[in-house]
Design an enzyme around this catalytic site. Structure first.
Site, PDB file in Angstrom:
ATOM      1  N   GLY A 269      -1.959  -4.444   1.185  1.00 27.25           N
ATOM      2  CA  GLY A 269      -2.029  -5.687   1.938  1.00 27.25           C
ATOM      3  C   GLY A 269      -1.014  -6.730   1.524  1.00 27.25           C
TER       4      GLY A 269
ATOM      5  N   SER B 183       0.808  -1.222   0.000  1.00 25.04           N
ATOM      6  CA  SER B 183       0.000   0.000   0.000  1.00 25.04           C
ATOM      7  C   SER B 183       0.843   1.274   0.000  1.00 25.04           C
ATOM      8  CB  SER B 183      -0.934   0.006   1.210  1.00 25.04           C
ATOM      9  OG  SER B 183      -0.197  -0.162   2.412  1.00 25.04           O
TER      10      SER B 183
END
Length: 231
Positions: free
Chosen positions: A91, A54
């Site tokens: 993630g 991310s």
């Protein structure tokens, strides 16, 4: 006399028509050549692929605010012939990245920036597993793109997992960089991590201003590679 005028009129129309056709044909050929030139120019560009989680994807921000996009702006301003590809996925762990990397490498890559490991550390994944996965990703990149420059982004985590885990986690990145003789960004979030005003509400993901600092951290290492590529 009238017949002669008709003949001359028809001849004039014919010649004009031929001229217009030739002009149109010339314009089409010129347009086609321009398209070919543009395609050749795009094909000549090197590819910089940012492969991460991310932090690379720019979680919570617009795509053009993430540090890979900021790197592209800097490259363009300097007239360097490289195209940035943002392959960040929120993630992502080193394990899931290892499973995804071959698909990402279906295109030729000149510079591969590996930014993974933070989610492993935050989840307390065994350090040997994180190290092994990162090494396998490096090996896959070298197998698929032998000429690619690899840059490893160093990462650190809060001391929640204890001082021993935290210290060994931090050491994974410089040790792998030295072992594989690849470039290292010492700490991707240098001057950003732990500073509330440079991070979003979760305290983990950089704000727009934070991403600009991250881009500077990346550029400090990347610029030397782009300005002096290996032959």
């Amino acid at each position: 006399m009238r017949s002669l005028l008709v003949v001359w009129s028809l001849l004039f129309i014919f010649l004009s028509s031929c001229g217009n056709n030739e002009k149109k044909k010339g314009e089409e050929e010129s347009s086609d050549k321009e398209v070919v030139k543009q395609e050749e120019k795009q094909q000549d560009k090197g590819v910089i692929l940012f492969f991460g989680n991310s932090l690379t994807a720019g979680y919570g921000l617009e795509p053009n605010e993430a540090f890979p996009a900021l790197i592209q702006k800097r490259i363009d301003s300097l007239g360097l012939s490289y195209e940035v590809v943002n392959a960040g996925l929120s993630g992502e762990t080193t394990a899931s990245g290892k499973n995804r990397v071959e698909w990402v490498l279906n295109q030729d890559v000149d510079v591969f920036v590996l930014e993974l490991g933070a989610n492993d550390g935050l989840r307390g994944i065994p350090l040997d597993e994180t190290r092994k996965n990162l090494q396998e990703i490096i090996d896959i990149v070298r197998e698929k793109n032998p000429g690619a420059e690899i840059v490893l982004a160093g990462m650190q985590i809060p001391p929640n997992m204890g001082p021993e885990y935290t210290s060994e986690f931090r050491n994974i990145f410089p040790e792998l960089a030295e072992k594989n003789e690849i470039s290292l960004i010492p700490f991707l979030l240098e001057d950003v991590a732990g500073i509330p005003e440079l991070n979003q509400g979760d305290g983990i993901h950089p704000t727009v201003e934070g991403q600009e600092i991250v881009a500077n951290n990346v550029w400090e290492v990347l610029k030397a590679i782009l300005e002096d590529p290996k032959s």
